[in-house]
Design a protein around this motif. Structure first.
Motif, mmCIF file in Angstrom:
data_model
loop_
_atom_site.group_PDB
_atom_site.id
_atom_site.type_symbol
_atom_site.label_atom_id
_atom_site.label_comp_id
_atom_site.label_asym_id
_atom_site.label_seq_id
_atom_site.Cartn_x
_atom_site.Cartn_y
_atom_site.Cartn_z
ATOM 1 N N ASN A 150 0.857 -1.176 0.000
ATOM 2 C CA ASN A 150 0.000 0.000 0.000
ATOM 3 C C ASN A 150 0.891 1.223 0.000
ATOM 4 O O ASN A 150 2.031 1.167 0.473
ATOM 5 N N HIS A 156 -2.556 10.702 -4.051
ATOM 6 C CA HIS A 156 -3.384 9.544 -4.374
ATOM 7 C C HIS A 156 -2.845 8.265 -3.738
ATOM 8 O O HIS A 156 -1.672 7.919 -3.902
ATOM 9 N N PHE A 158 -2.769 4.074 -3.176
ATOM 10 C CA PHE A 158 -2.886 2.914 -4.046
ATOM 11 C C PHE A 158 -2.582 1.650 -3.255
ATOM 12 O O PHE A 158 -2.030 1.690 -2.161
ATOM 13 N N GLY A 170 -0.755 0.062 -7.763
ATOM 14 C CA GLY A 170 -1.838 0.742 -8.458
ATOM 15 C C GLY A 170 -1.943 0.227 -9.882
ATOM 16 O O GLY A 170 -2.042 -0.975 -10.127
ATOM 17 N N ASN A 171 -1.867 1.148 -10.861
ATOM 18 C CA ASN A 171 -1.967 0.734 -12.264
ATOM 19 C C ASN A 171 -0.603 0.580 -12.927
ATOM 20 O O ASN A 171 -0.512 0.476 -14.146
#
Length: 203
Positions: A150, A156, A158, A170-171
């Motif tokens: 994490n 932001h 993620f 994340g992405n």
């Protein structure tokens, strides 16, 4: 690497699971503190159930930000100190409990063999910071012993996972390699690199 579990074991374990439900783990309270604002991992069987029972620090403890957990323990960071209730209340009769434990032990033994390489290397456990030149933002992430990830990129948050040398954040997906007091991540798609340095200790 994945290992196939023989069909005879699957059949046997299915029967065990049907006749012997797993026991409920009694809840308990543990204390976990981030001293000097450093990352700390408190090992305990959580049964994947944890709640903050009592905050001890002046710094507010926020789940997913400066505290969290996996099945092996609870982690705190950046000044969070608290008492956490882990496991769950409940019980079962002794026979069911013994049978349930036997079923779990059999499953665990096979899973342990099949996933013996799933544990994260100790050098990769902890909190790390880096700067993503491509996105133009600071990145901070925490890697837990079970592989859960994490973190935060700028404002932001993620989540992700580390398996072997493949870090999903994340992405984005990075291939990582150990370097000095941290690691270097090479982004799979665009092939740019991010240097991460440790800010919190391992376990």
């Amino acid at each position: 690497m994945r290992f196939a579990i023989p069909a005879r074991f699957v059949s046997a374990l299915t029967c065990l699971a049907l006749v012997a439900p797993p026991p409920a783990f009694a809840s308990r309270t543990i204390r976990c503190e981030s001293e000097q604002y450093r990352y700390r991992y408190c090992r305990v069987d959580t049964d994947n159930r944890v709640e903050l029972a009592r905050q001890l620090s002046s710094m507010r403890c926020r789940q997913g930000d400066n505290w969290g957990y996996d099945r092996r323990g609870v982690w705190v960071d950046r000044g969070c100190a608290a008492e956490f209730r882990v496991g769950r209340d409940g019980g079962s009769n002794a026979a069911a409990a013994v049978a349930g434990i036997a079923a779990i032990a059999a499953i665990a033994a096979i899973a342990s063999h099949a996933n013996k390489d799933s544990d994260v290397a100790s050098w990769a456990v902890g909190t790390f910071r880096g700067y993503d030149d491509r996105e133009g933002t600071d990145v901070e992430l925490t890697i837990l012993p079970g592989g859960a990830v994490n973190g935060r990129a700028g404002r932001h948050g993620f989540e992700g996972h580390l398996s072997g040398d493949r870090l999903t954040a994340g992405n984005k997906v990075f291939r990582i390699e150990r370097a000095d007091n941290g690691f270097v991540g090479t982004e799979e798609r665009d092939r740019y690199r991010v240097h991460f340095r440790r800010t919190g200790s391992g376990y």
